[in-house]
Design a protein around this motif. Structure first.
Motif: not given
Ligand code: ARG
Length: 580
Positions: A70-71, A88, A91
């Motif tokens: 997710d990051l 990202k 993120f």
């Protein structure tokens, strides 16, 4: 939000899942160059050494177990086994938007808050506050503000020196002046320095005066009402002097925070009894002494710590032992921070060892004398007046403000007299504070008016000016920053560099809090302001050809920069203004 802590947790979990035994802790650092990603995890090398395997293979195992989908946009192995993390943009954008919405800019409150006594400022009331107390006052206050911002419970304690033999001489002198009908505040105590000097002169030269002074000490310590009353008058005026300095310095200490030496009087006898009972203190030439093998010199002779004088009088040391007992056993705190000149280092080592042995300080409480170096003049010697006297803090601050007024005169020509003097005050005081706070606490530093008042380099005026520039954008754009509606998009490298810095605030505050070092926050704010300037040059905001969503995204970044600078400077006790 603290990306570093988050990555440490994730790296730990991955190492565990990869079968690496506990004990090797991964270090996570922000990368120094974009090609190394944004953060680097450095755990594989140490672990591989311990396990006698190939570090790059181990790094791959860690990556296989690393839950960063997710990051992170990309993870890769570099060099001997570093793991580079490329974050990202989404993120970063989401984290920045959350920080923008939050009154604490995304800095979370501690899950397990600490209870902390902070002993700072602590001037000796026999004299006026001098530059020697500047460092303790402002470094302590910055750390206090940061602790509270992070959610810790702080008990400020101004351990004022209001007790001791010199008070006999001072009240004997005061008594005579009162009999002559001299106005206490306006005349007798308007200048504590000369009051002290006059009293000392009489003590040294005038017949009978020294005896009277000694007699008064005994009476005062025995609780004599008349002496106590004179003493209280002296203390009240002296405290008022300090309060003027605190107000001028924008320091949060108030009257309720005074926990002076005299507050421990009732406990001193008990401390000595306890030390004797436990065989920690022994009689030596009539005095009570603690011999400390832990601090023995190279010839093996123990360090000597006197806790009671031969005539029975108590000392600075006795009071500090009693303070340990009160703070640790009664207030039950986790930490005791004491901001004090490095020359008192040995004293506090002696206090801690003795107090721990005696149970005056329990294991739970960490005792942290936070020592600082000396403020030096241009000649490299401790800062003094031209004639070699100690510099009064009040005079130094007045000079700072008047120098700042000269410095900003042409910048602020079109402002009103009142606005100009307000700006001069904030710049002058801010300059003195930042110059001091930005040096590593433990080092000596050279006090120099020109450097601290410069608009270039790491100074308060530079940061205050940077703040006016960022917040000025909203005035120029005719936009209220509260009404920004779009979303953040991180595209350009300068935007990314700024974003990463903005998201580092919590990490920086944690370092400042754990080490009691405000210079890390000073350095952070300077880097942030510099990255903002680079971003501003590279990424147009208000030009006509900038698309509306890009403009909105960049304004959101500006808004967070402005708030971070203002909040960060406020944690240092430095004020900002909207224009200069
Ligand atoms: N009054 C002392 C001084 O001016 C500092 C006191 C520091 N605090 C303490 N608990 N001893 O040097």
């Amino acid at each position: 939000m603290n990306i570093k802590t988050l990555l440490i947790e994730k790296a730990n979990a991955a190492m565990h899942a990869a079968g690496i035994p506990e004990g090797t802790n991964p270090a996570v650092t922000q990368s120094t160059r974009p090609q190394f990603g944004d953060y680097q995890i450095n755990g594989a090398m140490g672990a591989a050494k311990a396990l006698k395997t190939n570090p790059r293979e181990l790094a791959q195992k860690i990556i296989d177990n690393l839950d960063v989908a997710d990051l992170a946009a990309k993870t890769e192995i570099a060099g001997p086994g570093f793991i580079n993390i490329h974050l990202k943009p989404e993120f970063l954008a989401a984290s920045l938007e959350a920080a923008n919405q939050d009154s604490k800019l995304g800095v979370a409150e501690h899950v397990n808050p600490h209870k902390v006594v902070v002993d700072y400022s602590s001037p000796n009331l026999a004299k006026e506050m001098h530059v020697g107390h500047l460092r303790s006052t402002i470094i302590g206050d910055a750390v206090v503000r940061a602790l509270e911002f992070r959610g810790d419970t702080v008990i400020r304690q101004n351990h004022m020196g209001d007790w001791g033999t010199q008070f006999g001489m001072l009240i004997a002198h005061l008594e005579d002046l009162l009999e002559q009908g001299v106005d206490l505040e306006k005349v007798a105590l308007a200048d504590l320095e000369s009051f002290y000097r006059d009293a000392k002169k009489r003590f040294d030269e005038e017949e009978g005066f020294a005896d009277k002074a000694r007699d008064y000490v005994v009476k005062l310590q025995g609780g004599d009402a008349h002496c106590k009353k004179l003493w209280q008058m002296f203390i009240d005026t002296s405290v008022k002097h300090s309060e003027e300095v605190y107000a001028r310095l924008n320091v949060t200490l108030g009257r309720d925070d005074i926990k002076a030496e005299s507050a421990y009087n009732d406990r001193l006898q008990g401390v000595i009894e306890l030390l004797k009972e436990k065989g920690i203190a022994v009689e030596d030439q009539g005095a009570q002494v603690v011999f400390l093998d832990e601090l023995a010199n190279k010839d093996g002779e123990p360090s000597v710590f006197i806790v009671q004088k031969s005539g029975g009088g108590f000392l600075y040391s006795t009071t500090d032992l009693a303070a340990c007992d009160y703070r640790s056993n009664e207030l039950d705190v986790d930490r005791i921070l004491i901001f004090v000149d490095a020359r008192q280092g040995l004293h506090f080592n002696q206090v801690e060892i003795t107090a721990r042995k005696a149970g005056l300080l329990k294991d739970k409480t960490s005792y942290e004398p936070s020592l600082f170096g000396t403020m030096m003049g241009d000649d490299g010697k401790p800062f003094k007046t031209r004639t070699g006297g100690t510099v009064k803090l009040a005079d130094l601050l007045e000079e700072a403000v008047s120098r700042a007024a000269d410095k900003i005169a042409d910048r602020t020509a079109e402002l009103s007299e009142e606005e100009r003097s307000e700006i001069a005050r904030k710049v002058g005081i801010g300059a003195v504070k930042y110059a001091d706070l930005s040096k590593h606490r433990t080092s000596d530093y050279i006090f120099n008016w020109d450097t601290m008042l410069s608009f270039e380099g790491a100074t308060a005026p530079y940061l205050q000016y940077a703040y006016t520039r960022v917040s000025g954008i909203f005035r120029k754009a005719g936009v209220d920053s509260a009404n920004l509606a779009g979303s953040i998009n991180i595209v350009e490298p300068q935007e990314k560099a700024l974003a990463l810095k903005l998201l580092q605030l919590e990490e920086v505050l944690d370092l400042m809090i754990s080490e009691a070092t405000p210079h890390v926050l000073c350095g952070y704010l300077y880097e942030l302001a510099s990255l903002y300037m680079t971003f501003y040059e590279a990424c147009p905001i208000l030009k006509d050809d900038v698309a509306a969503d890009v403009r909105e995204s960049r304004l959101l970044l500006c808004n967070l920069v402005a708030k971070s600078l203002r909040t960060g400077l406020d944690l240092l006790g430095i004020e900002v203004m909207e224009q200069m």
